[in-house]
Design a protein around this motif. Sequence first.
Motif, PDB file in Angstrom:
ATOM      1  N   GLN A   1       0.834  -1.201   0.000  1.00  0.00           N
ATOM      2  CA  GLN A   1       0.000   0.000   0.000  1.00  0.00           C
ATOM      3  C   GLN A   1       0.871   1.255   0.000  1.00  0.00           C
ATOM      4  O   GLN A   1       0.577   2.229  -0.700  1.00  0.00           O
ATOM      5  N   ALA A   2       1.963   1.220   0.766  1.00  0.00           N
ATOM      6  CA  ALA A   2       2.875   2.365   0.829  1.00  0.00           C
ATOM      7  C   ALA A   2       3.549   2.602  -0.523  1.00  0.00           C
ATOM      8  O   ALA A   2       3.822   3.751  -0.896  1.00  0.00           O
ATOM      9  N   ASP A   3       3.807   1.520  -1.272  1.00  0.00           N
ATOM     10  CA  ASP A   3       4.444   1.629  -2.585  1.00  0.00           C
ATOM     11  C   ASP A   3       3.440   1.890  -3.707  1.00  0.00           C
ATOM     12  O   ASP A   3       3.834   1.970  -4.882  1.00  0.00           O
ATOM     13  N   GLY A   4       2.157   1.969  -3.349  1.00  0.00           N
ATOM     14  CA  GLY A   4       1.130   2.159  -4.370  1.00  0.00           C
ATOM     15  C   GLY A   4       0.927   0.935  -5.228  1.00  0.00           C
ATOM     16  O   GLY A   4       0.516   1.043  -6.390  1.00  0.00           O
ATOM     17  N   ALA A   5       1.229  -0.241  -4.663  1.00  0.00           N
ATOM     18  CA  ALA A   5       1.170  -1.490  -5.434  1.00  0.00           C
ATOM     19  C   ALA A   5       0.163  -2.478  -4.867  1.00  0.00           C
ATOM     20  O   ALA A   5       0.295  -3.686  -5.085  1.00  0.00           O
ATOM     21  N   LEU A   6      -0.838  -1.970  -4.161  1.00  0.00           N
ATOM     22  CA  LEU A   6      -1.821  -2.862  -3.569  1.00  0.00           C
ATOM     23  C   LEU A   6      -2.572  -3.648  -4.641  1.00  0.00           C
ATOM     24  O   LEU A   6      -2.831  -4.841  -4.493  1.00  0.00           O
ATOM     25  N   TRP A   7      -2.927  -2.985  -5.728  1.00  0.00           N
ATOM     26  CA  TRP A   7      -3.633  -3.657  -6.826  1.00  0.00           C
ATOM     27  C   TRP A   7      -2.765  -4.754  -7.433  1.00  0.00           C
ATOM     28  O   TRP A   7      -3.267  -5.800  -7.844  1.00  0.00           O
ATOM     29  N   LEU A   8      -1.456  -4.495  -7.494  1.00  0.00           N
ATOM     30  CA  LEU A   8      -0.539  -5.487  -8.051  1.00  0.00           C
ATOM     31  C   LEU A   8      -0.449  -6.710  -7.127  1.00  0.00           C
ATOM     32  O   LEU A   8      -0.361  -7.851  -7.603  1.00  0.00           O
ATOM     33  N   LEU A   9      -0.511  -6.456  -5.825  1.00  0.00           N
ATOM     34  CA  LEU A   9      -0.465  -7.552  -4.857  1.00  0.00           C
ATOM     35  C   LEU A   9      -1.708  -8.435  -4.977  1.00  0.00           C
ATOM     36  O   LEU A   9      -1.618  -9.663  -4.884  1.00  0.00           O
ATOM     37  N   VAL A  10      -2.852  -7.815  -5.207  1.00  0.00           N
ATOM     38  CA  VAL A  10      -4.092  -8.574  -5.370  1.00  0.00           C
ATOM     39  C   VAL A  10      -4.011  -9.456  -6.618  1.00  0.00           C
ATOM     40  O   VAL A  10      -4.408 -10.631  -6.594  1.00  0.00           O
ATOM     41  N   ILE A  11      -3.491  -8.908  -7.704  1.00  0.00           N
ATOM     42  CA  ILE A  11      -3.327  -9.697  -8.930  1.00  0.00           C
ATOM     43  C   ILE A  11      -2.375 -10.872  -8.687  1.00  0.00           C
ATOM     44  O   ILE A  11      -2.623 -11.991  -9.132  1.00  0.00           O
ATOM     45  N   ALA A  12      -1.294 -10.606  -7.963  1.00  0.00           N
ATOM     46  CA  ALA A  12      -0.302 -11.648  -7.694  1.00  0.00           C
ATOM     47  C   ALA A  12      -0.902 -12.771  -6.855  1.00  0.00           C
ATOM     48  O   ALA A  12      -0.740 -13.957  -7.188  1.00  0.00           O
ATOM     49  N   PHE A  13      -1.586 -12.420  -5.770  1.00  0.00           N
ATOM     50  CA  PHE A  13      -2.094 -13.427  -4.837  1.00  0.00           C
ATOM     51  C   PHE A  13      -3.368 -14.104  -5.312  1.00  0.00           C
ATOM     52  O   PHE A  13      -3.569 -15.290  -5.057  1.00  0.00           O
ATOM     53  N   ALA A  14      -4.234 -13.361  -5.998  1.00  0.00           N
ATOM     54  CA  ALA A  14      -5.544 -13.905  -6.371  1.00  0.00           C
ATOM     55  C   ALA A  14      -5.614 -14.441  -7.794  1.00  0.00           C
ATOM     56  O   ALA A  14      -6.558 -15.154  -8.126  1.00  0.00           O
ATOM     57  N   VAL A  15      -4.618 -14.116  -8.634  1.00  0.00           N
ATOM     58  CA  VAL A  15      -4.647 -14.575 -10.021  1.00  0.00           C
ATOM     59  C   VAL A  15      -3.394 -15.372 -10.375  1.00  0.00           C
ATOM     60  O   VAL A  15      -3.466 -16.548 -10.716  1.00  0.00           O
ATOM     61  N   ALA A  16      -2.236 -14.721 -10.299  1.00  0.00           N
ATOM     62  CA  ALA A  16      -0.996 -15.359 -10.754  1.00  0.00           C
ATOM     63  C   ALA A  16      -0.623 -16.575  -9.912  1.00  0.00           C
ATOM     64  O   ALA A  16      -0.374 -17.666 -10.454  1.00  0.00           O
ATOM     65  N   ALA A  17      -0.580 -16.409  -8.594  1.00  0.00           N
ATOM     66  CA  ALA A  17      -0.178 -17.524  -7.723  1.00  0.00           C
ATOM     67  C   ALA A  17      -1.110 -18.728  -7.852  1.00  0.00           C
ATOM     68  O   ALA A  17      -0.634 -19.868  -8.002  1.00  0.00           O
ATOM     69  N   PRO A  18      -2.438 -18.543  -7.801  1.00  0.00           N
ATOM     70  CA  PRO A  18      -3.317 -19.705  -7.976  1.00  0.00           C
ATOM     71  C   PRO A  18      -3.116 -20.411  -9.310  1.00  0.00           C
ATOM     72  O   PRO A  18      -3.175 -21.643  -9.372  1.00  0.00           O
ATOM     73  N   MET A  19      -2.842 -19.654 -10.375  1.00  0.00           N
ATOM     74  CA  MET A  19      -2.685 -20.280 -11.679  1.00  0.00           C
ATOM     75  C   MET A  19      -1.441 -21.153 -11.740  1.00  0.00           C
ATOM     76  O   MET A  19      -1.506 -22.325 -12.104  1.00  0.00           O
ATOM     77  N   TRP A  20      -0.275 -20.591 -11.371  1.00  0.00           N
ATOM     78  CA  TRP A  20       0.924 -21.412 -11.530  1.00  0.00           C
ATOM     79  C   TRP A  20       1.047 -22.487 -10.462  1.00  0.00           C
ATOM     80  O   TRP A  20       1.582 -23.569 -10.715  1.00  0.00           O
ATOM     81  N   GLU A  21       0.526 -22.240  -9.268  1.00  0.00           N
ATOM     82  CA  GLU A  21       0.578 -23.268  -8.230  1.00  0.00           C
ATOM     83  C   GLU A  21      -0.322 -24.458  -8.580  1.00  0.00           C
ATOM     84  O   GLU A  21       0.054 -25.616  -8.378  1.00  0.00           O
TER      85      GLU A  21
END
Length: 260
Positions: free
Chosen positions: A153-173
């Motif tokens: 959130q401090a880096d302005g990357a909260l949206w990127l974190l959501v994409i990483a945890f809710a989309v990218a990680a589930p797909m490759w895992e």
Amino acid sequence: MDSLTTASPTAVPPAIPDQRPPRAWKFWGTTLWGVFIFAAMFLGQLSVIIYFVLRQGGSFDITEAIRVIGGGLTISLSVILGLPAVLLATWVAIRPTRIPFADYLALRWPSWRDFFIGLAALVILVGGWDLLSRALGREVTPGFMGEVLKTAQADGALWLLVIAFAVAAPMWEEIFARGFLYRGWSESRLGVAGAIFLSSLAWTSLHLQYDWFFFGEVFSIGLLLGYLRYRTNSTWLTIALHGINNLAATIQTFWLAGSH
């Protein structure tokens, strides 16, 4: 007269096409290729960490490096970059089997009935772990998750974190565990039950940042997803449920962090 007859040229036999039937990797093939896929994922994620560490420039500050590595932006990008790395490595591993990529990994859409049954089972399982966590006086969400959310959130990357945890990680895992590992191991002497157990254990080992309690929760979720993969023959189902679970956990962590 026979001696005067022109001899016919030797006929060239027709080329025999490769008749080797498509065949999935068994136990050792799946295991060795699984190590290869894991290494590709690790290198893909490591490249992001190396990039951010080198960006510091000047003298190497270990304290600053640790802060950068554990930051929400770095973690988000490393998780996202793990997806193309795993996809490419998995494609390389599957190609010699002569089985289409999507068929090998069971990338087929489930029915709505299977989706809602799987979702209900997941909600009951995770809800049970949350109740147990509260009964034991423990935090409902892992502590490090709150810190990662704050730095993102401090880096302005909260949206990127959501994409990483809710989309990218589930797909490759899921492609790695319930797709590739389960497919090969289930067709070996391990059978379905052994493949569900071992692929869940392999998937859980990707989450060593958790303590023993959350480690147990992740493993139980892996068993459920493995069973659903077996019953529905759909890895897209486990990807969707995994993504919903991660999104819910991210929202829950954000809400709890904001309420403190």
